[in-house]
Design a protein around this motif. Structure first.
Motif, PDB file in Angstrom:
ATOM      1  N   THR A  35       6.680  -8.089 -10.451  1.00 18.65           N
ATOM      2  CA  THR A  35       6.494  -7.458  -9.144  1.00 18.65           C
ATOM      3  C   THR A  35       7.776  -7.474  -8.310  1.00 18.65           C
ATOM      4  O   THR A  35       8.168  -6.419  -7.790  1.00 18.65           O
ATOM      5  CB  THR A  35       5.312  -8.106  -8.398  1.00 18.65           C
ATOM      6  N   PRO A  36       8.467  -8.605  -8.162  1.00 19.86           N
ATOM      7  CA  PRO A  36       9.731  -8.569  -7.400  1.00 19.86           C
ATOM      8  C   PRO A  36      10.749  -7.607  -8.025  1.00 19.86           C
ATOM      9  O   PRO A  36      11.450  -6.891  -7.309  1.00 19.86           O
ATOM     10  CB  PRO A  36      10.234 -10.010  -7.463  1.00 19.86           C
ATOM     11  N   SER A  37      10.792  -7.561  -9.329  1.00 21.17           N
ATOM     12  CA  SER A  37      11.715  -6.660 -10.016  1.00 21.17           C
ATOM     13  C   SER A  37      11.383  -5.205  -9.701  1.00 21.17           C
ATOM     14  O   SER A  37      12.267  -4.377  -9.465  1.00 21.17           O
ATOM     15  CB  SER A  37      11.652  -6.923 -11.517  1.00 21.17           C
ATOM     16  N   GLU A  80      -1.713  -5.059  -7.880  1.00 20.56           N
ATOM     17  CA  GLU A  80      -2.233  -3.694  -7.716  1.00 20.56           C
ATOM     18  C   GLU A  80      -3.507  -3.682  -6.867  1.00 20.56           C
ATOM     19  O   GLU A  80      -3.616  -2.950  -5.890  1.00 20.56           O
ATOM     20  CB  GLU A  80      -2.512  -3.097  -9.104  1.00 20.56           C
ATOM     21  N   GLN A  81      -4.469  -4.533  -7.240  1.00 18.55           N
ATOM     22  CA  GLN A  81      -5.756  -4.554  -6.543  1.00 18.55           C
ATOM     23  C   GLN A  81      -5.636  -5.127  -5.134  1.00 18.55           C
ATOM     24  O   GLN A  81      -6.145  -4.552  -4.176  1.00 18.55           O
ATOM     25  CB  GLN A  81      -6.776  -5.359  -7.340  1.00 18.55           C
ATOM     26  N   GLU A  82      -4.962  -6.275  -4.989  1.00 13.83           N
ATOM     27  CA  GLU A  82      -4.909  -6.969  -3.699  1.00 13.83           C
ATOM     28  C   GLU A  82      -3.997  -6.288  -2.678  1.00 13.83           C
ATOM     29  O   GLU A  82      -4.238  -6.367  -1.479  1.00 13.83           O
ATOM     30  CB  GLU A  82      -4.448  -8.418  -3.886  1.00 13.83           C
ATOM     31  N   VAL A  83      -2.931  -5.644  -3.160  1.00 16.05           N
ATOM     32  CA  VAL A  83      -1.938  -5.088  -2.238  1.00 16.05           C
ATOM     33  C   VAL A  83      -1.983  -3.557  -2.198  1.00 16.05           C
ATOM     34  O   VAL A  83      -2.229  -2.964  -1.167  1.00 16.05           O
ATOM     35  CB  VAL A  83      -0.518  -5.568  -2.609  1.00 16.05           C
ATOM     36  N   LEU A  84      -1.761  -2.927  -3.329  1.00 14.88           N
ATOM     37  CA  LEU A  84      -1.636  -1.471  -3.346  1.00 14.88           C
ATOM     38  C   LEU A  84      -2.947  -0.756  -3.050  1.00 14.88           C
ATOM     39  O   LEU A  84      -2.946   0.330  -2.480  1.00 14.88           O
ATOM     40  CB  LEU A  84      -1.053  -1.004  -4.683  1.00 14.88           C
ATOM     41  N   GLN A  85      -4.085  -1.373  -3.408  1.00 16.71           N
ATOM     42  CA  GLN A  85      -5.378  -0.749  -3.164  1.00 16.71           C
ATOM     43  C   GLN A  85      -6.079  -1.290  -1.921  1.00 16.71           C
ATOM     44  O   GLN A  85      -7.238  -0.964  -1.674  1.00 16.71           O
ATOM     45  CB  GLN A  85      -6.278  -0.920  -4.393  1.00 16.71           C
ATOM     46  N   SER A  86      -5.384  -2.086  -1.126  1.00 18.15           N
ATOM     47  CA  SER A  86      -5.984  -2.691   0.064  1.00 18.15           C
ATOM     48  C   SER A  86      -6.275  -1.642   1.138  1.00 18.15           C
ATOM     49  O   SER A  86      -5.513  -0.701   1.329  1.00 18.15           O
ATOM     50  CB  SER A  86      -5.036  -3.747   0.638  1.00 18.15           C
ATOM     51  N   LYS A 135      -3.569  -8.242   5.966  1.00 17.73           N
ATOM     52  CA  LYS A 135      -3.803  -9.261   4.947  1.00 17.73           C
ATOM     53  C   LYS A 135      -2.452  -9.904   4.630  1.00 17.73           C
ATOM     54  O   LYS A 135      -1.451  -9.209   4.505  1.00 17.73           O
ATOM     55  CB  LYS A 135      -4.387  -8.610   3.691  1.00 17.73           C
ATOM     56  N   MET A 136      -2.430 -11.218   4.552  1.00 17.27           N
ATOM     57  CA  MET A 136      -1.195 -11.939   4.233  1.00 17.27           C
ATOM     58  C   MET A 136      -1.282 -12.473   2.804  1.00 17.27           C
ATOM     59  O   MET A 136      -2.304 -13.030   2.399  1.00 17.27           O
ATOM     60  CB  MET A 136      -0.983 -13.107   5.194  1.00 17.27           C
ATOM     61  N   ALA A 137      -0.195 -12.299   2.064  1.00 11.95           N
ATOM     62  CA  ALA A 137      -0.172 -12.732   0.672  1.00 11.95           C
ATOM     63  C   ALA A 137       1.180 -13.354   0.336  1.00 11.95           C
ATOM     64  O   ALA A 137       2.195 -13.031   0.952  1.00 11.95           O
ATOM     65  CB  ALA A 137      -0.431 -11.540  -0.242  1.00 11.95           C
ATOM     66  N   LYS A 138       1.168 -14.256  -0.640  1.00  9.39           N
ATOM     67  CA  LYS A 138       2.398 -14.866  -1.132  1.00  9.39           C
ATOM     68  C   LYS A 138       2.515 -14.594  -2.629  1.00  9.39           C
ATOM     69  O   LYS A 138       1.517 -14.632  -3.335  1.00  9.39           O
ATOM     70  CB  LYS A 138       2.384 -16.378  -0.895  1.00  9.39           C
ATOM     71  N   CYS A 139       3.735 -14.332  -3.064  1.00  9.77           N
ATOM     72  CA  CYS A 139       3.996 -14.092  -4.480  1.00  9.77           C
ATOM     73  C   CYS A 139       5.173 -14.960  -4.909  1.00  9.77           C
ATOM     74  O   CYS A 139       6.291 -14.779  -4.414  1.00  9.77           O
ATOM     75  CB  CYS A 139       4.297 -12.613  -4.722  1.00  9.77           C
TER      76      CYS A 139
END
Length: 110
Positions: A68-70, A15-21, A56-60
């Motif tokens: 999150t994938p679901s 949520e913080q790193e991706v959706l609120q970026s 921003k690049m991120a790995k999950c």
């Protein structure tokens, strides 16, 4: 594994790193046992350098973070999703050419 400029995200930090970026975020949904995931990892590393400051690049890791994938209906990996303003802008599934990933990023940053 993520390089120094790629952040590792999990169900708790998504949520913080991706959706609120403030900038678009490319999230690479992957797993350590996935051959195609390992194949595109160097491409993601190169793009991280080329788009520094713009995306921003991120790995999950999908094995360690199933929520999150679901949430985004991911059934195959690697899947790359580019988020902008908290919404899905682009999605790519499979190990694709660097040019295809770059074209998807360009759509979001331009």
């Amino acid at each position: 594994m993520a390089g120094a400029s790629i952040i590792e995200i999990n169900d708790g930090t998504f949520e913080q790193e991706v959706l609120q970026s403030d900038v678009p975020v490319l999230v690479d949904f992957w797993a350590p046992w996935c051959g195609p995931c390992r194949a595109i990892a160097p491409v993601i590393e190169e793009l991280t350098t080329e788009y520094a400051g713009k995306v921003k690049m991120a790995k999950c890791n999908v094995d360690d973070n199933p929520k999150t994938p679901s949430r985004y209906g991911i059934r195959a990996i690697p899947t790359l999703i580019i988020f902008k303003g908290g919404n899905v802008s682009e999605q790519i599934t499979g190990a694709v050419a660097k040019s295809q990933i770059a074209a998807a990023i360009d759509k979001v940053v331009s």
